[in-house]
Each structure stands twice: as structure tokens, then as C-alpha cells.
Design a protein around this motif. Structure first.
Motif, mmCIF file in Angstrom:
data_model
loop_
_atom_site.group_PDB
_atom_site.id
_atom_site.type_symbol
_atom_site.label_atom_id
_atom_site.label_comp_id
_atom_site.label_asym_id
_atom_site.label_seq_id
_atom_site.Cartn_x
_atom_site.Cartn_y
_atom_site.Cartn_z
ATOM 1 N N THR B 550 0.852 -1.195 0.000
ATOM 2 C CA THR B 550 0.000 0.000 0.000
ATOM 3 C C THR B 550 0.884 1.241 0.000
ATOM 4 O O THR B 550 1.699 1.425 0.907
ATOM 5 C CB THR B 550 -0.905 0.021 1.246
ATOM 6 N N ALA B 551 0.718 2.047 -1.028
ATOM 7 C CA ALA B 551 1.515 3.268 -1.116
ATOM 8 C C ALA B 551 1.013 4.262 -0.085
ATOM 9 O O ALA B 551 -0.189 4.354 0.167
ATOM 10 C CB ALA B 551 1.411 3.862 -2.512
ATOM 11 N N ARG B 552 1.933 4.994 0.507
ATOM 12 C CA ARG B 552 1.509 6.024 1.457
ATOM 13 C C ARG B 552 1.215 7.305 0.690
ATOM 14 O O ARG B 552 1.711 7.507 -0.418
ATOM 15 C CB ARG B 552 2.586 6.258 2.515
ATOM 16 N N PRO B 553 0.407 8.189 1.285
ATOM 17 C CA PRO B 553 0.175 9.476 0.624
ATOM 18 C C PRO B 553 1.480 10.281 0.602
ATOM 19 O O PRO B 553 2.248 10.180 1.561
ATOM 20 C CB PRO B 553 -0.856 10.173 1.510
ATOM 21 N N MET B 554 1.741 11.109 -0.349
ATOM 22 C CA MET B 554 1.067 11.214 -1.608
ATOM 23 C C MET B 554 1.575 10.092 -2.523
ATOM 24 O O MET B 554 2.772 10.006 -2.749
ATOM 25 C CB MET B 554 1.369 12.575 -2.238
ATOM 26 N N TYR B 555 0.688 9.329 -3.068
ATOM 27 C CA TYR B 555 1.133 8.172 -3.856
ATOM 28 C C TYR B 555 1.661 8.623 -5.212
ATOM 29 O O TYR B 555 2.396 7.897 -5.869
ATOM 30 C CB TYR B 555 0.003 7.157 -4.000
ATOM 31 N N HIS B 556 1.286 9.794 -5.628
ATOM 32 C CA HIS B 556 1.837 10.383 -6.846
ATOM 33 C C HIS B 556 2.604 11.628 -6.417
ATOM 34 O O HIS B 556 2.108 12.402 -5.601
ATOM 35 C CB HIS B 556 0.701 10.777 -7.787
ATOM 36 N N PRO B 557 3.820 11.826 -6.929
ATOM 37 C CA PRO B 557 4.607 12.981 -6.460
ATOM 38 C C PRO B 557 3.881 14.301 -6.689
ATOM 39 O O PRO B 557 3.283 14.512 -7.737
ATOM 40 C CB PRO B 557 5.879 12.901 -7.310
ATOM 41 N N VAL B 558 3.942 15.160 -5.688
ATOM 42 C CA VAL B 558 3.352 16.497 -5.831
ATOM 43 C C VAL B 558 4.426 17.518 -5.456
ATOM 44 O O VAL B 558 5.295 17.235 -4.641
ATOM 45 C CB VAL B 558 2.105 16.694 -4.929
ATOM 46 N N PRO B 559 4.371 18.690 -6.056
ATOM 47 C CA PRO B 559 5.375 19.716 -5.719
ATOM 48 C C PRO B 559 5.297 20.106 -4.241
ATOM 49 O O PRO B 559 4.202 20.199 -3.668
ATOM 50 C CB PRO B 559 4.989 20.896 -6.615
ATOM 51 N N MET B 560 6.452 20.334 -3.657
ATOM 52 C CA MET B 560 6.493 20.716 -2.246
ATOM 53 C C MET B 560 5.704 21.992 -1.985
ATOM 54 O O MET B 560 5.134 22.182 -0.919
ATOM 55 C CB MET B 560 7.947 20.924 -1.804
ATOM 56 N N LYS B 561 5.684 22.875 -2.969
ATOM 57 C CA LYS B 561 4.986 24.150 -2.751
ATOM 58 C C LYS B 561 3.496 23.924 -2.500
ATOM 59 O O LYS B 561 2.866 24.692 -1.771
ATOM 60 C CB LYS B 561 5.187 25.080 -3.941
ATOM 61 N N LEU B 562 2.949 22.862 -3.086
ATOM 62 C CA LEU B 562 1.529 22.601 -2.840
ATOM 63 C C LEU B 562 1.307 22.158 -1.401
ATOM 64 O O LEU B 562 0.282 22.464 -0.793
ATOM 65 C CB LEU B 562 1.008 21.528 -3.788
ATOM 66 N N LEU B 563 2.271 21.418 -0.881
ATOM 67 C CA LEU B 563 2.139 20.966 0.506
ATOM 68 C C LEU B 563 2.343 22.138 1.462
ATOM 69 O O LEU B 563 1.686 22.243 2.496
ATOM 70 C CB LEU B 563 3.151 19.872 0.801
ATOM 71 N N ALA B 564 3.279 23.012 1.111
ATOM 72 C CA ALA B 564 3.566 24.154 1.992
ATOM 73 C C ALA B 564 2.435 25.169 1.968
ATOM 74 O O ALA B 564 2.206 25.872 2.956
ATOM 75 C CB ALA B 564 4.874 24.811 1.567
ATOM 76 N N GLY B 565 1.712 25.252 0.863
ATOM 77 C CA GLY B 565 0.617 26.221 0.773
ATOM 78 C C GLY B 565 1.116 27.636 0.941
ATOM 79 O O GLY B 565 2.124 28.027 0.362
#
Lengths: 188, 955
Positions: B550-565
Motif C-alpha cells: 500500500t503506497a503512502r500518501p502522496m502516492y503520486h509525487p506532488v510539488p512541495m509548494k503545494l504541501l507548503a501552501g
């Protein structure tokens, strides 16, 4: 249509009360209290209800009151608290208070809080205690206009701990401005 | 070679708008609507990237934003995903992970040494302690993808919360019909798809229009549902923002991901997934080559052949892995067109051309046992090889949501078996492959999801899973020379996985961690199924006995800036914040507060300013903002009992008008907080906590009060009261000018508390001595804090009042030997070890931690907090430097400073009991390994009898 606007509301008296006899004491002082927790009301039925203090019931035995601008009700009842009525505990409330109104306010709120404000029914006069961009906030949704003026429509009154006030004001204000609105308050 | 075809009606390009860009320093041109990958393909770029480990040339694989071959550095931004990033005018694109550029990559030599880099080689390399630094340096230099620009401007991206009744993930036929069915049931629907356009590869246009025109469906296109959290909270990552979508029900119509065939050189540029080629063709009118071979094991291969043929792309052969293809019009059409179909054949080896890309395919017949007859192989000239051999369910998010799957032998696919509450699956991910069935399955799932959300009546339709098998059982061809890749991200070959299993890493979890299969940017989208098949063969078991990871979130790479908001940081400021700034405060973080570390004065160094602040308190009067202290009130008949239970001291006998130091322990007897408790009335106490402890202490006391059912109420007024410590020999004289409270010793003794007016504001005054001088803590309502501060400043001016910051306070308290909880204590320190037993009333019937403390006392201390002083001219050690005795760690320095008042360096240290004897010499090891000499001494260091704070001596 009006742009979203966030205003800092400074000139109001506020009072908190806690204790098993707080509701009874408020009633004895002529203050109408909400019958259930997490709801609010105005302290008196008057023609312009919004001219009376707002009374929020935070729990079974916990209340938050905010007077209108230049109001005298809270000053009056606070005097009798000096007599230390049993079962009634005053709570110092120096909150920063904000008023958020105008269009796109739900877009603003969706960026700062995980409560679905747009879906709230105001019939029961709900009171929301939530985290807003990391800060504990008390939110009262209302249908305007109230004494803040502005157009009719959904409006929100928001209170927070004063030490978080500058942060919440600046951060929320920045989102409001990005959504085409304005922030009237203090900075720094 | 890939190339652009003539204009096609359905293409996504605007050929009237040319877009210029550069790749590896050379100028090229694409069209508006091109992605980076499609534009590079259209200009015939032989390859686009180098592989991670062997630096082999790589080209487009999936054209689905799923693989690592098309990651680029774009205008300084690393790991930009070329399959989905639209071309922009002037874009500067370079390949990743090269040494000297894509074409002349010096590291390509590694491909020749592949046998020296077996699976798990880095674990083995790091086994040697001696060679560890060498390998570390080398691996750090060789590994990594894009280059991070540490000076890049911060891009704040807004996040938002979203709400819907039904979230549908996947905009293909089944997702669209699910969304529409849910909307028709009255649900507010959010529909998410990673493509910028709806419909997937084959949705009916009318269905797409119906969804687009529905007022109840909000579309989130070019958006990836990248993580699932509790209560149907799904992270939606779009190019510009993260949306945290809260749904009442979720439909997973996530489809399937095409899987590669595994054969020698299956990673050469020009070898790609057939579905990727079909997308390139349909959307961007790019032909995969001028002469194409298709490796087929399902119906979709033939459909792709027909599309290629219709666009004029020659198909050299269809290499059919099966003995016979299914009976279907697409198959018969291919035969009718004369496309050569090689039944029961397998790709044996792709042939590399002079430009590094594919130049041919050696195919071999399969015998009755399904084995390759290599001796009978033959060469087919081609410049593109398309693989259409099977699919894997895009079930990563479904598994995160708590769903479970089971391997279907009939479908050769994991399919959902158990669905958590509010979760529904539809379409190919659910094992339903054929046109109308997918639509029906979508309608069923959408209807049921809406009903779960309380809207409409759930569909009772039963939709059968596909009868045909769309995936080959084992499209993996062995080759003595290997280079038959299973994981393209990590350059893992069949033998690597077999070797890993041979070494004992023979479960899917262990295999993943040891070999790193599925741990690259693709997160196993193209490798996990084949790896499972290799492992199953090795172990002689079925795939169904292995199970998926089971892949952990985020299972598809997302830009760090989206996580930082927006990077919100809830910072607290006291009511005096503006005054501090005006006085030149240099800020430091203290928990989530910002506090003045010291006040910068022109012409003074930091040390001089701090020294002057200390001197002001010792010789005149100083003021510090202590509004950050936790401030809690407790009212009611049970208030004293509550405090007796939560603090180690006794407070039920505290007289009204007096204060007492309080120490708080946890259940294990460890010190967790301290403060001053004041009794304002018989049933009313006011107490402080540490700056960092206010919220947790209040929460814990609330919990305990509810548990014990005492008749009292707690109020946290931390933020609602301003507080200052006004201290120094002249503090009384200055303060008396502003207050109606009689400050004389006989009226207001040491440790008393009084209420009255200060500068016209209602105030609580506590006479405390944290800094070791006559002093008063002044607590007023936050709204009056600024006025009172300014009044105190004005009144103190004749006595040269100076504000002091946290650093000066640390010096002052250390001279007094006062501990700071959390600095001089740690997560194991009990009152005995901190020399604080004086604050413990063990005879009380109960307090939190009492039982543990008894046990700890019986055992004896493991360490002791003691005062230390350093010899003259000895440099200051740092706090946390270790005390060494006979070559072993015997303690640590917890606080240290130079005291001008004492003209020596002093500190506190936590030492083993043997060393904690006054007069004992100790050795402190500092950063460079040098040893400093120090001596254990008695504390307090300054005014040991406390006469200055108690009797106000010094004025």
C-alpha cells in the motif's frame, strides 16, 4: 455585489462567564441566554435586535457576551460580579474581533478553515468553535445587515485570542485581499 | 523516429501559435497545446533522459505523467513532469541526472559496469565502516534527479478546503457516468481527473457534454487525487493548489495503468506503452515512429494498430504473445488490412541503433510451454515498439482508503473485494472492461454513493466483470544478457529481483525495500505487478498469494509548494509587541511566541546590550514582558483541592494574598512544568505556567478536573492578560508612583499577591524573585498592557529604567541558580534530581506522580543538577556539551553564562551522583574535542540568602 471585506472591531465590551449558576445569574440580570450549547442569541428582543448584546453559549455552563458599540449592558452587569456571586466565575475576554462580509466570503473561508460554512443553516443560530489557519476561533454566522452595515447577505463575526489577533488579521486579510476584497484593521 | 503528422480533427494543438523553446541548449519549436514531451517527440528527439543508475538513454514511456523518463529541469525548476506540462514560449528545458549533458553524459559508462552494481549494492557498500564515507560521497554525487535552486523565490500557493456529497475520482466513461448518476440523485458532485480534458480515451461525447453541462458537478481537471485520509478526506493536487476535499462518499473510477512487457532492452528510446502512443497520436498528432511493431496480448493492441494505420503510420508487425487473439472486429480488421500478425511470438531483444534509440526488434516463437525458442528468432526492422500486454488496477488510493483487493486469475488483475463504508469502485479498476458495462458500472456506483450520502435510491444493478482477459499472465522474457527491465525508475532487471529473493527478501514488502522496486518517481505504477510476477515465479506460488503493497500518501509525487501552501505560521504576539519593536527588539522564537532576545542599542554589541540590561536590573530597575507565561484561573469550592492534586506542593493551606512556587509532575514523577500559584480569594486562585506549557497544562487540568469531578472551573487567560516583571532595587520606588497598592514590606511582603490599580488599570501584583532582585510581576488586562508598560517606562526614566530581554533574564536567573523546566531538566528528571524536593509535600494524600516519585526516591537519583563554575579565562562551553569522566559520558551542561556580577563563568550541569559533590573538578568536552575544566559549586551563585529579593536590599 460587494467585494469581501474584513474589518477589525475593537470598540466593544466583552465578557465571559463560567460556572454552574452562570445561566441563572445572567437571566437574573435580564440577559436572555441561548437554551442549547453552541448557539447564540441577542440578549433582548428589541426592534433592532442587533442593537442588543450578543450572547453565545459555549457550553452547558459557559457564556461569551459582546456588547454593541458604546453599549452599557455589560458594564452594568459586570459591576455585580464584584460581589463574587457563588457559582458564577467571570472570564476576562480581551478577544480580537473581526467582521467578514461581502461576496466570495466562502471562498475566503474555504482557504482558512475546514468547516463548510456555506452549508450551514442559520435557523438555529449556530456558533462554531473551530481552528482557523491554526488559531482557535469562535465564529458566528449571521444574515446581514447588522450594525456593521454593509449589504444584506451572509456575514461572519470571528473572535480569537488577542495574542493571535495580529496574525489572524494579517493572514486572513491577505486572503481577503487576494480574493479582491479589503482588510480594515491594524498591522504589526 | 517520432514525428508530427498532418492536422487531425481531434488534436489538442493550436497550430497557428508556434512556441519556441530550448532543450539541452538547442532551440526548437512546438505548438500551443503541446506538452514538453510531445514537442520533443514531434521534433524527433532520439531520447530525452538518462536513467537513474546506469545512465542509459530513455524516451517517452507512458506519456501519462506516470514514469520518470520525462522529468526535466525547466527554467531552474527541478523534476518538472514533461508529459503534462504545457510548452511555454522561451522555456529552457534540460535533462536530469547527467554529467556533461544528455548527449555526452560521462556517467553513461556506468552501463558497462552494471554487473558491479547488483541489487542492494548500497546496503552492501555501507556495510564497511571504513569505506562508508567514501561511498557516501560517491553516492551523493551520483544520485538525485533534478537540481534544487536554493535561491529560488518562495511560491506561496493557496490551499483550500472543498466539500461535496460524492467525490468521483476518474473522468473516464465509468467516472463520468458515476458523476452523472450521483448528480441526478441530487448530490453535489466533485469529479477529479488528472487529464486536462474529460473523457479518458474513449468516453461517449454525449456523456462528456452531459457532465460538463450539469450544474451539480464541479470539475477538477489536471488534478490528481494524491492521498486519502480518514473520513473521506482526499488531497487533490492541481498545478496551482492543493484542495482538501471532504466527501460523504467516494467513487473510485481510477481506471487501469498499462504495464510494459519485460524483454532485453525494453527501455530503449522508441519502446513505449501502446496507450501512450495512442495519446500522443490522438492529442498531439505525433507518430511513435516511421515503422512500428506492436507487442500484443490483448484487444487494445489491435485497436491501437487500427488507429496507427488510419493515420498513415506503417505497422511492421503485430507480435502476438498468445496463440490466438480473441474474436473481435478489431482483430479481423487488422488481418483484413494485411497487417502481419505473428501468433505465439515474443519480443526477445530490442536492437539499439546508432543514435541510441531502437532500430529493430528480434522476435522469437513461443513453444507450447510458453518458452521462447531463441534459436528461431528473427529480426524485424522498426523504429518504434509499442507494448500492449496488460494492465494493473490503479488501486493505490483505494488501498489507502482501506479497501482490499484480491487477484483475479481470470482477469490477471487485482480487483476490489471489500469496500469500506462510503467507498465505491467502478469501471476497469473494478474489473469491468467493456464499453456499455463500464457505463453501467459507473451508474451503479454513482447511484449507490449518492444514496450513501442520503440522496436518492441506490441502484440494485449488478454489473458483471469482463469475461475476456485484458492482461497477459507473464509477459516477461528471460535473456542471458539481461537488461530486461522491470523498474525503469530504478534500473531494476529481472535478475535483480530474483537475486533479492534469493538473498531472502522474498515477500513483496521485503523485495520492495531491498531492491527499491516501486520506490522511484513512478511509485511502482509500471513495475509492481511485474515484480510480483517475477517473485511469484521464483517462489513457485500464484500472484494471489503475495498481495500488493500500500503506497503512502502522496502516492503520486506532488510539488512541495503545494504541501507548503501559504506557509501560515500562527505566531503569538504580546500586547507590547509594537513597543518592543520601537525599542529595537531583536526577536527570538519562544514556542509560538516572538519575544525580544535583547534590545539593540546603537553603538553597543549584542553582548554589551545584554550586559547593560542585566546591570540595569541589578543596580537600577528593569522591565521584561512576561506576557508569554501561561496564566490560568481556577474558581470554586474545589479549587484548592485541584491544585493540591496537580502540583507537588500544598495549596489548600496557602493564605489568601500569598503565592507559592508550584512544581508539576507527570504520572512517572518527571517534572513537566512549574509556576507561581497565587490565592486571590478563598475559592479563587491565579497561577502561571511556563511559556511553552500553558496550553498543555490547561488541557491536562481540564481533563483531570472532568475526571475527578471537582466543584471548580478553570479559565485560561494566557492571551487575555499582559504581564511584566518589574525588577531592580528601585522597582518599588518607581512602581509606588503608579499604584494605589501599599508596596512597603510590611504591607506587601515577599511572595505576596495584591490587587489594585496600576496606571489606572486593574492589576494583580505578585512579589516574586525569579531574577534575584526586589521585583513585582504586574498582570493587567491585555487591552491595558500597552498603557501600563508606557506608564512604567515614563516613571522609571529618572532611574534609567531599561527593558531587558530573554537573554538578560537567563543570566539573572542563572546567577540565582533557578532552573528552567525543559532546559535544565529533561524528559526523565524528577524533583530529587533537580534539587527541588523542597517544593514537594510528600505527606499529602495524593498528587500526580507521587507514587512514582516514592519509587524513584527509594532507587536514588541517576543524576543531580548542580552549580558549576569555570576557571578564569576558560572559554564558555555550550549548553548540552558533555561532561566526561574516565572516558565516559557522566553528564551535561544545561545552562552556562558569564556573570559580570560575579566576574566568572557559571552554569548548571546535570551530573552523575558521584560527580555531583561540591568541590569536585569535572571535565567538559567541547565541539573541537578539547576538554574544559570546571568545578562543582553550591548554588545560588548570587545573593545566596535571597536578601535582595526578600528585603529589597540594594537600593
Amino acid at each position: 455585489m460587494s467585494a469581501p471585506a474584513l474589518k477589525l472591531c475593537v470598540q466593544r465590551d466583552r465578557l465571559g462567564l463560567k460556572g454552574p449558576r452562570a445561566a441563572e445569574w445572567l437571566a437574573a440580570n435580564g440577559i436572555r441566554v441561548p437554551s442549547t450549547a453552541n448557539t447564540w442569541t441577542y440578549s433582548a428582543e428589541v426592534l433592532a435586535a442587533a442593537a442588543a448584546p450578543l450572547v453565545a453559549r459555549l457550553g452547558t455552563a459557559e457564556f461569551f457576551l459582546e456588547d454593541v458599540v458604546a453599549g452599557s449592558t455589560l458594564k452594568r452587569i459586570s459591576l455585580s460580579l464584584d460581589e463574587h456571586p457563588p457559582g458564577v466565575y467571570p472570564v476576562l475576554r480581551e478577544d480580537w474581533a473581526f467582521h467578514l462580509g461581502g461576496d466570495r466570503i466562502h471562498e475566503v473561508l474555504a482557504q482558512v478553515c475546514n468547516v463548510n460554512f456555506a452549508a450551514l443553516s442559520l435557523d438555529s443560530r449556530p456558533l462554531i468553535m473551530t481552528l482557523m489557519i491554526g488559531v482557535a476561533a469562535l465564529v458566528v454566522p449571521q444574515n446581514g445587515p447588522d450594525e456593521q452595515g454593509g449589504a444584506a447577505g451572509r456575514q461572519y463575526r470571528i473572535w480569537c485570542d488577542p495574542t493571535f489577533g495580529p496574525y489572524l488579521g494579517e493572514s486572513l486579510g491577505a486572503v481577503v485581499i487576494e480574493c479582491g476584497g479589503s482588510y480594515t484593521g491594524v498591522s504589526g | 523516429m517520432m514525428h508530427r503528422l498532418e492536422v487531425h480533427a481531434g488534436e489538442w494543438l493550436d497550430r497557428s501559435v508556434a512556441v519556441r523553446f530550448s532543450f539541452e541548449g538547442r532551440e526548437y519549436q512546438g505548438y500551443s497545446g503541446d506538452t514538453i514531451s510531445s514537442a520533443l517527440a514531434a521534433v524527433g528527439m532520439p531520447y530525452l533522459a538518462r536513467s537513474f543508475k546506469y545512465h542509459r538513454p530513455r524516451g517517452i514511456l507512458s506519456f501519462a505523467n506516470h514514469d520518470s523518463n520525462t522529468l526535466f529541469q525547466v527554467d531552474g525548476v527541478p523534476n518538472v513532469r514533461g508529459d503534462v506540462t504545457l510548452l511555454r514560449e522561451g522555456m529552457r528545458v534540460t535533462a536530469l541526472n547527467t554529467f556533461g549533458g544528455l548527449w555526452q553524459d560521462k556517467a553513461r559508462v556506468l552501463d558497462r559496469f552494471a554487473r558491479l552494481l547488483p541489487v542492494g549494492f548500497y546496503y552492501k557498500a555501507f556495510h564497511s565502516k571504513r569505506w562508508f564515507p567514501h561511498w557516501e560521497r560517491m553516492f551523493r554525487a551520483l544520485t538525485g534527479l533534478g537540481e534544487v535552486n536554493l535561491h529560488a523565490a518562495r511560491e506561496a500557493t493557496p490551499k483550500r478546503y472543498g466539500f461535496c456529497d460524492v467525490l468521483v475520482i476518474g473522468g473516464g466513461p465509468s467516472g463520468l457516468s458515476a458523476a452523472l448518476a450521483a448528480a441526478q440523485s441530487g448530490a453535489q458532485v466533485a469529479l477529479v481527473d488528472e487529464s486536462p480534458r474529460l473523457g479518458g480515451s474513449d468516453a461517449p461525447p454525449a456523456l462528456v457534454r452531459a457532465v460538463q453541462e450539469s450544474g451539480s458537478i464541479t470539475l477538477y481537471l489536471a488534478t490528481i487525487a494524491a492521498g486519502y485520509y480518514a473520513d473521506h478526506w482526499v488531497a487533490l493536487a492541481s498545478p496551482s493548489r492543493m484542495t482538501k476535499m471532504r466527501a460523504r462518499a467516494v467513487v473510485f473510477a481510477t481506471g487501469v495503468i498499462e504495464q510494459p512487457a519485460v524483454f532485453r532492452n525494453n527501455d530503449l528510446p522508441g519502446v513505449m506503452l501502446a496507450s501512450g502512443a495512442a495519446r500522443l497520436l490522438a492529442r498531439h498528432s505525433v507518430a511513435p515512429g516511421r515503422r512500428v511493431v506492436i507487442i500484443a496480448a490483448n484487444l487494445e493492441a489491435y485497436v491501437t494498430c487500427l488507429e496507427l494505420h488510419s493515420r498513415g503510420v506503417p505497422v511492421a508487425a503485430i507480435v502476438e504473445l498468445r496463440t490466438t487473439a480473441e474474436s473481435h472486429s478489431a482483430v479481423t480488421s487488422c488481418a483484413a488490412l494485411g497487417l502481419p500478425i505473428l501468433q505465439a511470438h515474443a519480443p526477445y531483444e530490442a536492437i539499439r541503433g546508432p543514435d541510441g534509440a531502437v532500430a529493430g526488434l528480434r522476435v522469437a516463437p513461443l513453444n507450447a510451454a510458453g518458452r521462447v525458442d531463441a534459436d528461431s528468432s528473427r529480426h524485424i526492422e522498426c523504429d518504434a515498439i509499442l507494448m500492449s500486454v496488460g494492465w494493473a488496477a490503479a488501486a493505490q488510493l483505494f488501498l489507502q482508503a482501506g479497501g482490499s483487493t484480491q487477484f483475479s486469475e481470470g482477469l490477471q488483475q487485482f480487483i476490489p473485494t471489500e469496500l469500506p463504508q462510503g467507498i465505491f469502485a467502478a469501471g476497469r479498476m473494478n474489473g469491468v472492461y467493456d464499453g456499455e458495462s463500464r457505463l453501467a458500472d459507473g451508474r451503479r456506483a454513482g447511484s449507490q454513493a449518492a444514496a450513501h450520502a442520503g440522496l436518492g435510491v441506490p441502484s440494485s444493478a449488478m454489473v458483471a466483470r469482463s469475461a475476456r482477459c485484458p492482461s497477459h499472465r507473464f509477459a516477461i522474457i528471460d535473456h542471458p544478457k539481461a537488461k530486461n527491465f522491470v523498474d525503469f525508475d530504478e534500473d531494476l532487471q529481472v535478475k535483480d529481483l530474483e537475486n533479492a529473493a534469493q538473498e531472502g527478501f522474498d515477500s513483496s514488502e521485503l523485495l520492495k525495500r531491498y531492491s527499491t522496486v516501486g520506490m522511484g518517481p513512478s511509485q511502482g505504477k509500471h513495475s509492481n505487478m511485474n515484480a510480483l510476477r517475477v517473485l511469484a515465479r521464483f517462489r513457485g506460488v500464484g500472484v494471489d498469494q503475495l498481495g500488493l503493497t500500500t503506497a503512502r500518501p502522496m502516492y503520486h509525487p506532488v510539488p512541495m509548494k503545494l504541501l507548503a501552501g501559504r506557509s501560515f505560521y500562527p505566531e503569538r504576539r504580546t500586547p507590547i509587541d509594537a513597543q518592543h519593536a520601537a525599542l529595537g527588539a531583536v526577536w527570538m522564537p519562544a514556542g509560538n511566541w516572538r519575544r525580544p532576545e535583547f534590545y539593540a542599542v546603537s553603538g553597543e554589541s549584542r553582548a554589551q546590550s545584554i550586559d547593560a540590561e542585566v546591570r540595569a536590573v541589578r543596580e537600577g530597575v528593569g522591565i521584561i514582558d512576561v506576557g508569554t507565561l501561561g496564566k490560568i484561573e481556577v474558581y470554586g469550592p474545589g479549587a484548592a483541592e485541584l491544585l493540591d492534586r496537580v502540583y507537588t506542593g500544598r495549596f489548600s493551606d496557602l493564605k489568601v494574598g500569598m503565592t507559592r512556587y508550584g512544581l508539576m509532575l507527570d504520572e512517572s514523577g518527571v517534572i513537566i512544568d512549574d509556576g507561581v500559584i497565587a490565592r486571590l480569594a478563598e475559592q479563587m486562585f491565579y497561577f502561571t505556567t511556563t511559556t511553552g506549557g500553558s496550553a498543555t497544562v490547561f488541557r491536562e487540568l481540564q481533563r483531570l478536573n472532568a475526571l475527578w469531578g471537582l466543584d471548580c472551573a478553570l479559565v485560561n487567560v494566557t492571551g487575555h492578560r499582559a504581564a511584566f516583571n518589574f525588577a531592580g532595587p528601585f522597582s518599588r520606588e518607581v512602581l509606588q508612583e503608579l499604584t494605589d497598592i501599599d508596596l512597603r514590606d510590611e504591607a506587601f511582603p515577599y511572595l505576596a499577591v495584591r490587587s489594585g490599580q496600576v496606571a489606572g488599570a486593574a492589576a494583580r501584583l505578585m512579589r516574586v524573585g525569579f531574577v534575584g532582585e526586589l521585583g513585582y510581576e504586574i498582570h493587567v488586562a491585555a487591552g491595558r498592557g500597552s498603557d501600563v508598560w508606557q506608564a512604567l517606562f515614563a516613571a522609571g526614566a529618572p532611574r534609567a529604567l531599561r527593558p531587558f530581554g530573554v537573554e538578560a533574564q537567563r543570566v539573572l536567573r542563572l546567577e540565582k541558580g533557578h532552573l528552567i523546566v525543559g532546559q535544565d531538566t529533561d524528559g526523565l528528571t524528577d524533583p530529587n534530581e533537580a534539587n527541588a524536593l523542597w517544593a514537594v509535600a510528600m505527606k499529602k494524600p495524593f498528587f500526580v506522580g507521587q507514587r512514582s516519585l516514592r519509587i524513584l526516591q527509594a532507587r536514588g537519583p541517576r543524576q543531580k543538577l548542580v552549580g558549576i563554575e569555570l576557571a578564569a579565562a576558560t572559554p564558555l562551553p555550550k549548553e548540552c556539551h558533555l561532561v566526561i569522566d574516565q572516558g565516559a559520558i557522566a553528564g551535561r551542561v544545561t545552562s552556562v553564562t558569564y556573570s559580570r556580577a560575579l566576574n566568572k563563568s557559571i552554569g548548571l550541569a546535570m551530573l552523575s551522583p558521584e560527580l555531583a559533590q561540591v568541590g569536585r573538578d569535572i571535565q567538559i568536552r567541547v565541539d573541537n574535542g578539547a576538554m574544559l575544566a570546571a568545578r562543582v559549586v553550591a548554588a545560588p551563585f548570587y545573593d545566596p540568602k535571597g536578601l535582595r529579593q526578600k528585603a529589597g536590599l540594594g537600593a
